[in-house]
Design a protein around this motif. Structure first.
Motif, PDB file in Angstrom:
ATOM      1  N   UNK A  32       0.669  -1.084   0.167  1.00  0.00           N
ATOM      2  CA  UNK A  32       0.016  -0.157   0.056  1.00  0.00           C
ATOM      3  C   UNK A  32       1.009   1.194  -0.082  1.00  0.00           C
ATOM      4  N   UNK A  33       2.116   1.415   0.555  1.00  0.00           N
ATOM      5  CA  UNK A  33       2.877   2.333   0.731  1.00  0.00           C
ATOM      6  C   UNK A  33       3.855   2.674  -0.409  1.00  0.00           C
ATOM      7  N   UNK A  34       4.368   1.573  -1.202  1.00  0.00           N
ATOM      8  CA  UNK A  34       5.253   1.905  -2.130  1.00  0.00           C
ATOM      9  C   UNK A  34       4.837   2.878  -3.158  1.00  0.00           C
ATOM     10  N   UNK A  35       5.693   3.618  -3.541  1.00  0.00           N
ATOM     11  CA  UNK A  35       5.415   4.698  -4.547  1.00  0.00           C
ATOM     12  C   UNK A  35       5.997   4.262  -5.977  1.00  0.00           C
ATOM     13  N   UNK A  36       7.240   3.671  -5.831  1.00  0.00           N
ATOM     14  CA  UNK A  36       8.132   3.280  -7.201  1.00  0.00           C
ATOM     15  C   UNK A  36       8.985   2.134  -6.888  1.00  0.00           C
ATOM     16  N   UNK A  37       9.320   1.683  -7.785  1.00  0.00           N
ATOM     17  CA  UNK A  37      10.292   0.421  -7.902  1.00  0.00           C
ATOM     18  C   UNK A  37      11.235   0.652  -9.205  1.00  0.00           C
ATOM     19  N   UNK A  38      12.654   0.353  -9.007  1.00  0.00           N
ATOM     20  CA  UNK A  38      13.639   0.367 -10.005  1.00  0.00           C
ATOM     21  C   UNK A  38      13.705  -1.174 -10.398  1.00  0.00           C
ATOM     22  N   UNK A  39      13.861  -1.647 -11.673  1.00  0.00           N
ATOM     23  CA  UNK A  39      14.156  -2.667 -12.068  1.00  0.00           C
ATOM     24  C   UNK A  39      14.996  -2.494 -13.494  1.00  0.00           C
ATOM     25  N   UNK A  40      16.286  -2.577 -13.857  1.00  0.00           N
ATOM     26  CA  UNK A  40      16.844  -1.925 -14.956  1.00  0.00           C
ATOM     27  C   UNK A  40      16.254  -2.722 -16.037  1.00  0.00           C
ATOM     28  N   UNK A  41      15.771  -2.058 -16.793  1.00  0.00           N
ATOM     29  CA  UNK A  41      15.983  -0.429 -17.220  1.00  0.00           C
ATOM     30  C   UNK A  41      14.765   0.393 -16.976  1.00  0.00           C
ATOM     31  N   UNK A  47       1.820   6.362  -9.866  1.00  0.00           N
ATOM     32  CA  UNK A  47       1.239   7.437 -10.394  1.00  0.00           C
ATOM     33  C   UNK A  47       2.059   8.218 -11.207  1.00  0.00           C
ATOM     34  N   UNK A  48       1.722   9.127 -12.156  1.00  0.00           N
ATOM     35  CA  UNK A  48       2.522  10.165 -12.815  1.00  0.00           C
ATOM     36  C   UNK A  48       3.165  10.965 -12.176  1.00  0.00           C
ATOM     37  N   UNK A  49       2.662  11.428 -10.845  1.00  0.00           N
ATOM     38  CA  UNK A  49       2.826  12.383  -9.977  1.00  0.00           C
ATOM     39  C   UNK A  49       4.396  12.076  -9.226  1.00  0.00           C
ATOM     40  N   UNK A  50       4.550  10.705  -9.121  1.00  0.00           N
ATOM     41  CA  UNK A  50       5.914  10.314  -8.576  1.00  0.00           C
ATOM     42  C   UNK A  50       6.883  10.421  -9.608  1.00  0.00           C
ATOM     43  N   UNK A  51       6.832  10.679 -10.774  1.00  0.00           N
ATOM     44  CA  UNK A  51       7.846  10.665 -11.795  1.00  0.00           C
ATOM     45  C   UNK A  51       8.421  12.100 -12.007  1.00  0.00           C
TER      46      UNK A  51
END
Length: 151
Positions: A32-41, A47-51
């Protein structure tokens, strides 16, 4: 799901993928709390607001960490630090998440847009022993205040 390029990163807008990654990394609360994650690439955002540039820089720091540790090393480091912080230090969420070296480096340098240009290889490992208390600013993700050294 929407895919686009922004701030020199490939962004994938997907609430489902971010929820799954959050669940994997942080348990039930993480979903519920995660806003983003990174997995190459890719940088996955809920949501777009987090970009935002700061958020993307944070995730790009994770890219570099994943490359240096050949991806599997990041997961091994996560597991070791989580076990140590939960079993020996008895930390609860979100403190065990903030204790991770990968998050310490990313949060402490996310505002420095030149960090990746000047970063030395394997800088991640200096954060394994130099832990700081991270305090998040309410309602201003991903703002963070860096505090005292943790024992």
């Amino acid at each position: 799901m929407r895919i686009y390029r922004k701030h020199n990163a490939l962004i994938v807008e997907s609430e489902l993928i971010v929820k799954l990654a959050g669940r994997l990394m942080l348990g039930k609360k993480g979903a519920n709390e995660a806003k983003a994650a990174a997995f190459i690439p890719f940088v996955f955002v809920r949501k777009k607001e987090y970009a935002t540039p700061i958020f993307i820089n944070h995730e790009r720091i994770h890219f570099r960490q994943q490359i240096e540790t050949l991806i599997i090393g990041s997961w091994i480091l996560h597991i070791i630090e989580d076990l140590y912080s939960r079993l020996f230090l008895k930390l609860k969420y979100p403190n065990y998440y903030q204790y991770r070296a990968v998050e310490q480096e990313a949060y402490r340098n996310q505002h420095n847009t030149n960090y990746l240009k000047n970063r030395k290889w394997f800088s991640l490992f200096k954060y394994v022993t130099n832990k700081r208390h991270l305090t998040f600013v309410e309602g201003k993700a991903p703002e963070v205040i860096i505090g005292e050294t943790l024992k």
